[in-house]
Design a protein around this motif. Sequence first.
Motif, PDB file in Angstrom:
ATOM      1  N   UNK A  39       0.865  -1.185   0.000  1.00  0.00           N
ATOM      2  CA  UNK A  39       0.000   0.000   0.000  1.00  0.00           C
ATOM      3  C   UNK A  39       0.895   1.226   0.000  1.00  0.00           C
ATOM      4  N   UNK A  40       0.675   2.134  -0.924  1.00  0.00           N
ATOM      5  CA  UNK A  40       1.507   3.343  -1.017  1.00  0.00           C
ATOM      6  C   UNK A  40       2.976   2.995  -1.197  1.00  0.00           C
ATOM      7  N   UNK A  41       3.256   1.900  -1.928  1.00  0.00           N
ATOM      8  CA  UNK A  41       4.642   1.508  -2.210  1.00  0.00           C
ATOM      9  C   UNK A  41       5.353   0.832  -1.044  1.00  0.00           C
ATOM     10  N   UNK A  85       2.439   0.929  -6.618  1.00  0.00           N
ATOM     11  CA  UNK A  85       1.933   1.781  -5.552  1.00  0.00           C
ATOM     12  C   UNK A  85       1.062   0.892  -4.635  1.00  0.00           C
ATOM     13  N   UNK A  86      -0.027   0.368  -5.187  1.00  0.00           N
ATOM     14  CA  UNK A  86      -0.859  -0.594  -4.453  1.00  0.00           C
ATOM     15  C   UNK A  86      -0.848  -1.916  -5.217  1.00  0.00           C
ATOM     16  N   UNK A  87      -0.715  -3.008  -4.490  1.00  0.00           N
ATOM     17  CA  UNK A  87      -0.745  -4.312  -5.166  1.00  0.00           C
ATOM     18  C   UNK A  87      -0.274  -5.421  -4.256  1.00  0.00           C
ATOM     19  N   UNK A  88       0.176  -6.496  -4.890  1.00  0.00           N
ATOM     20  CA  UNK A  88       0.575  -7.684  -4.144  1.00  0.00           C
ATOM     21  C   UNK A  88       1.937  -8.171  -4.624  1.00  0.00           C
ATOM     22  N   UNK A 118       0.008  -5.478  -9.819  1.00  0.00           N
ATOM     23  CA  UNK A 118      -0.408  -4.108  -9.514  1.00  0.00           C
ATOM     24  C   UNK A 118      -1.919  -4.084  -9.327  1.00  0.00           C
ATOM     25  N   UNK A 119      -2.393  -3.482  -8.234  1.00  0.00           N
ATOM     26  CA  UNK A 119      -3.844  -3.393  -7.968  1.00  0.00           C
ATOM     27  C   UNK A 119      -4.138  -1.980  -7.470  1.00  0.00           C
ATOM     28  N   UNK A 120      -4.213  -1.029  -8.406  1.00  0.00           N
ATOM     29  CA  UNK A 120      -4.472   0.346  -7.972  1.00  0.00           C
ATOM     30  C   UNK A 120      -5.757   0.407  -7.141  1.00  0.00           C
ATOM     31  N   UNK A 121      -5.707   1.135  -6.036  1.00  0.00           N
ATOM     32  CA  UNK A 121      -6.903   1.280  -5.193  1.00  0.00           C
ATOM     33  C   UNK A 121      -7.253   0.019  -4.418  1.00  0.00           C
ATOM     34  N   UNK A 122      -6.274  -0.828  -4.150  1.00  0.00           N
ATOM     35  CA  UNK A 122      -6.509  -2.105  -3.458  1.00  0.00           C
ATOM     36  C   UNK A 122      -7.313  -1.932  -2.152  1.00  0.00           C
ATOM     37  N   UNK A 123      -7.015  -0.863  -1.430  1.00  0.00           N
ATOM     38  CA  UNK A 123      -7.692  -0.659  -0.135  1.00  0.00           C
ATOM     39  C   UNK A 123      -9.095  -0.075  -0.300  1.00  0.00           C
ATOM     40  N   UNK A 124      -9.429   0.377  -1.531  1.00  0.00           N
ATOM     41  CA  UNK A 124     -10.761   0.963  -1.752  1.00  0.00           C
ATOM     42  C   UNK A 124     -11.661   0.031  -2.552  1.00  0.00           C
TER      43      UNK A 124
END
Length: 284
Positions: A39-41, A85-88, A118-124
């Motif tokens: 999250x956030x790199x 940035x966001x991902x796994x 890469x999963x942009x917006x993973x937390x949203x």
Amino acid sequence: MSRTVYVNGEYLPEEEAKVSVFDRGFLFADGVYEVTSVLGGKLIDFGGHAKRLARSLSELEMDAPVTEEELLEIHRQLVSRNDIDDGLIYLQITRGAADRDFHYPADTAPTIVLFTQSKPGLADNPAAKAGIKVISVEDQRWGRRDIKTVQLLYPSMCKMAAKKAGADDAWLVEEGKVTEGTSNNAYIVKDGKIITRELSHDILHGITRAAVLRFAQEAQMVVEERAFTIDEAKDADEAFVTSASAFVMPVVEIDGAVLGDGKPGAVATRLREIYLDESRKTAI
Ligand code: PDD
């Protein structure tokens, strides 16, 4: 766009990364894995995942090909080289390549592979606002679910059964009691109490589970670690699952039974917020 992946000491474009046809991960599912979120790199709970990886390897009498420090550096390199940035980050270690034989080979070097998703917006994830629907399926996995092996065919079959039934996921049931979700730990909430199965060989010792239970206790929530039946779950006030990729995900329907008002419950919603806030603070 081509990713940079890590294979046995090298950073390579994904098209050039290769593993032997004799690899025991391929032939025997003789390998273990970890999934760490970014999250956030920054890496969420890297230490927890590294510790569980060491335990999985040790249970299978496999040597770690890299130290924890080297592993952290590889994770960070992949985040940076792939601009995540966001991902796994997926990590897999197998016993390596050897002529096919059920016995473990004596001096084979392990295979280690890592790649990013890469999963942009993973937390949203919008699913967290709506909640997910689950069905129950008999747990037919092997008896050492505490080892995070790459034998994922049965969970895959269960996810397909859920999809065909119009649900999002499945909860696995053994001797009438829920063990866990196909790729997450399962919880119910009844009269304010959070209930989740105790740790044993029957379930994966979730890294997110450990953090969430700690945060719940710190927030003065009551936690009871015991097995629960699917009927108890259908009658619960709310339910949720946890995993490195879903964080805390509310469950609003079990086998067609709607929980509460059919919306994510207050406890699951609060735990998701606390988990994301606290994890971001300690991310490295
Ligand atoms: N799955 N139980 C099972 C069977 C799992 O496969 C997972 C993780 C969990 C949750 O563990 P953790 O909180 O450490 O992620 C529980 C990962 C995310 C996967 O296979 O993609």
